[in-house]
Motif scaffolding. Structure first.
Motif, PDB file in Angstrom:
ATOM      1  N   ALA A   1     -12.077   1.310  -3.072  1.00  0.00           N
ATOM      2  CA  ALA A   1     -12.385  -0.121  -3.056  1.00  0.00           C
ATOM      3  C   ALA A   1     -11.527  -0.864  -4.067  1.00  0.00           C
ATOM      4  O   ALA A   1     -11.146  -0.313  -5.111  1.00  0.00           O
TER       5      ALA A   1
ATOM      6  N   ALA B   1     -12.481   3.116  -7.545  1.00  0.00           N
ATOM      7  CA  ALA B   1     -12.494   1.658  -7.456  1.00  0.00           C
ATOM      8  C   ALA B   1     -11.442   1.071  -8.386  1.00  0.00           C
ATOM      9  O   ALA B   1     -11.232   1.567  -9.500  1.00  0.00           O
TER      10      ALA B   1
ATOM     11  N   GLU C   1     -22.019   4.654   3.303  1.00  0.00           N
ATOM     12  CA  GLU C   1     -21.076   5.084   2.263  1.00  0.00           C
ATOM     13  C   GLU C   1     -21.470   6.458   1.714  1.00  0.00           C
ATOM     14  O   GLU C   1     -20.611   7.318   1.489  1.00  0.00           O
TER      15      GLU C   1
ATOM     16  N   PRO D   1     -18.344  -1.260  -4.147  1.00  0.00           N
ATOM     17  CA  PRO D   1     -17.345  -0.561  -4.961  1.00  0.00           C
ATOM     18  C   PRO D   1     -17.936   0.505  -5.874  1.00  0.00           C
ATOM     19  O   PRO D   1     -17.215   1.425  -6.290  1.00  0.00           O
TER      20      PRO D   1
ATOM     21  N   VAL E   1     -13.129  -6.090  -1.636  1.00  0.00           N
ATOM     22  CA  VAL E   1     -14.395  -6.790  -1.854  1.00  0.00           C
ATOM     23  C   VAL E   1     -14.156  -8.131  -2.545  1.00  0.00           C
ATOM     24  O   VAL E   1     -13.590  -8.196  -3.629  1.00  0.00           O
TER      25      VAL E   1
ATOM     26  N   CYS F   1     -17.874 -10.347  -6.798  1.00  0.00           N
ATOM     27  CA  CYS F   1     -18.563  -9.225  -6.159  1.00  0.00           C
ATOM     28  C   CYS F   1     -19.990  -9.228  -6.683  1.00  0.00           C
ATOM     29  O   CYS F   1     -20.295  -8.646  -7.722  1.00  0.00           O
TER      30      CYS F   1
ATOM     31  N   GLN G   1     -13.160   7.276   0.274  1.00  0.00           N
ATOM     32  CA  GLN G   1     -13.392   5.839   0.282  1.00  0.00           C
ATOM     33  C   GLN G   1     -12.871   5.245  -1.018  1.00  0.00           C
ATOM     34  O   GLN G   1     -13.110   5.791  -2.102  1.00  0.00           O
TER      35      GLN G   1
ATOM     36  N   VAL H   1     -18.075   4.065  -3.907  1.00  0.00           N
ATOM     37  CA  VAL H   1     -16.878   4.737  -3.386  1.00  0.00           C
ATOM     38  C   VAL H   1     -16.376   5.768  -4.385  1.00  0.00           C
ATOM     39  O   VAL H   1     -16.846   5.845  -5.520  1.00  0.00           O
TER      40      VAL H   1
ATOM     41  N   TYR I   1     -12.100  -0.669   1.105  1.00  0.00           N
ATOM     42  CA  TYR I   1     -12.866  -1.911   1.050  1.00  0.00           C
ATOM     43  C   TYR I   1     -12.169  -2.889   0.113  1.00  0.00           C
ATOM     44  O   TYR I   1     -11.907  -2.545  -1.048  1.00  0.00           O
TER      45      TYR I   1
END
Length: 477
Positions: free
Chosen positions: A152, A172, A140, A166, A113, A158, A150, A169, A111
């Motif tokens: 981010a 991040a 998620e 974020p 973001v 954001c 995952q 995940v 992601y």
């Protein structure tokens, strides 16, 4: 031309503000730093193009599939040049579809973001329901439970709902000075408490990597952030799908000739095998039940070395054709062979109470059941018409193919406007139209609306598919 419009996001002025004043990279430049050079497939690039939100695409995000360090990944990247990255209903739908693909194919998800959160004037279309914004966070959590990695990058503002992406995940990354993460920004803090706080002090990269722990990695620049993501993915110990280097033949006939074979009308007599011979390896096709139900072509072939079952419209989906289709789909399911559907459906004009029509409906229902229950990957390409019940039997969107793509000439509608014929009425200046299949009168305004709404681009703008593709690129996609 439409793809060029979309590639410019919110337009030149918005890109200039984004890159010069805010010192951020344009979303497509971010992807170049993140992804391996090839291959790359952008999903539903036209989503939101004709939605009533202004003169720019309203999806506000890019989604796609590509490789990072040789591993297939799915990415969801906000485009802050479109409405400041604010999330509109079509943007939510696009992100949910991307997550569905990630879960179905177990793709590492990344992601990027840069979002102002939900567009509040449309909150009733964004917030409360099962498939609204909250489903992104639900997905998620489910993907984490499925052990799908995952990652981010917070590479811009954001805010609000966007802040949960974020924080849910596995890892991040935040970019110093341009990445900020908070539920409510400095203006709201000022309004609520009278206190002024800078974005950096309220939710910058330093705060979240050193104090709150919301972010795991500090990056001094965007370039460093994407290098960090590539390093993370290289150490995931995530087993990619094994890809055998299979030698394969090209079709005997040029794929460029598909431009001249794309059907403009389902009533055309063009044999669908002419299309298949420009898509299958070596133009080889092992046909199944070649002499029965010939308005549907079924059989086996290879696409770039991969064995597939092929189900292709070759006219009206008759009683015999539907029974044949049902048999073949079940065969592919038993043998665990993926199925490619080439859809160019032809609505039948017979009276709905006739015995032949009833028999045909029962056979089509059998094929629908076989398609719905076939536990193999299914990819549908609409090469012409996608109309009525026949589209269900041919694995249309409501039957959840793994992917569905349209050729630009495709028409998607419950009925085809071209089956409606103009009939003048005595003493009435307005024309009305007769739908022969249903014996109903339809006004000119409905006719024009049907014609507009059946366009491939109308369909793709609303995410009823995964994108409009050029016919000659079908094998690659």
């Amino acid at each position: 031309e439409l793809l060029q419009v979309v590639s410019k996001g919110g337009g030149e002025n918005a890109i200039s503000r984004h890159t010069q004043r805010n010192k951020k990279l344009f979303v497509r430049e971010r992807l170049k730093l993140l992804l391996d050079a090839e291959p790359f497939l952008e999903l539903s690039p036209l989503a939101g193009l004709s939605m009533p939100y202004g003169d720019v695409p309203a999806a506000g995000c890019l989604t796609g599939i590509g490789k990072i360090c040789g591993i297939w990944c799915l990415f969801i990247a906000n485009d802050a040049t479109v409405k400041g990255g604010t999330i509109y209903p079509i943007g939510v739908k696009k992100q949910l579809r991307a997550q569905e693909i990630a879960m179905q194919n177990r793709l590492v998800s990344v992601y990027l973001v840069d979002s102002g959160g939900a567009f509040l004037p449309l909150q009733s279309e964004l917030f409360p329901d099962k498939l609204h914004g909250g489903r992104i966070f639900y997905n998620e959590a489910i993907m984490s439970a499925m052990k799908i990695p995952q990652v981010a990058v917070v590479c811009g503002s954001c805010v609000a709902g966007g802040a949960y992406v974020p924080t849910m995940v596995e890892e991040a990354v935040m970019v110093d000075k341009i990445g900020t993460l908070f539920l409510a920004g400095p203006p709201l803090v000022k309004a609520a408490t009278g206190e002024y706080v800078s974005p950096e002090d309220l939710g910058g990269a330093t705060l979240h990597t050193r104090i709150s722990g919301c972010s795991d990695h500090f990056a001094s620049s965007e370039k460093e952030a994407y290098e960090c993501v590539r390093n993370i993915i290289s150490t995931l110990n995530y087993e990619p799908v094994p890809e055998e280097l299979m030698e394969h033949d090209h079709p005997l006939y040029s794929s460029d000739e598909l431009l001249g074979l794309a059907p403009r009308d389902y009533a055309c007599t063009l044999p669908v095998k002419l299309v298949l011979s420009r898509l299958l390896d070596g133009s080889r096709f092992q046909e199944f039940k070649a002499d029965y139900g010939t308005t549907l072509v079924t059989g086996f072939g290879h696409v770039e070395g991969h064995l597939v079952g092929v189900v292709a419209n070759n006219g009206e989906l008759s009683h015999d054709a539907a029974l044949k289709g049902s048999h073949f789909v079940q065969l592919c399911s038993h043998r665990v062979i993926p199925i490619l559907f080439f859809q160019n459906t032809a609505p039948h004009a017979a009276h709905p109470t006739s015995i032949s029509q009833a028999s045909r409906l029962k056979a089509q229902a059998s094929m629908m059941a076989a398609v719905a229950c076939a536990a193999v990957p299914k990819i549908t390409i609409v090469i012409g018409g996608c109309f009525g019940g026949e589209s269900y039997a041919m694995c249309g969107r409501s039957f959840s193919p793994n992917f569905l793509f349209l050729w630009p000439n495709a028409r998607v509608a419950f009925v085809d406007s071209r089956r409606l014929s103009t009939i003048p009425q005595a003493g009435d200046s307005d024309c009305i139209l007769l739908n022969f299949s249903a014996s109903k009168h339809v006004s000119c305004s409905v006719f024009s609306r049907l014609d507009e709404e059946s366009s491939a681009f109308y369909s793709s703008a609303r995410l009823w598919d995964d994108g409009v593709i050029l016919p000659q690129n079908t094998r690659k996609v």
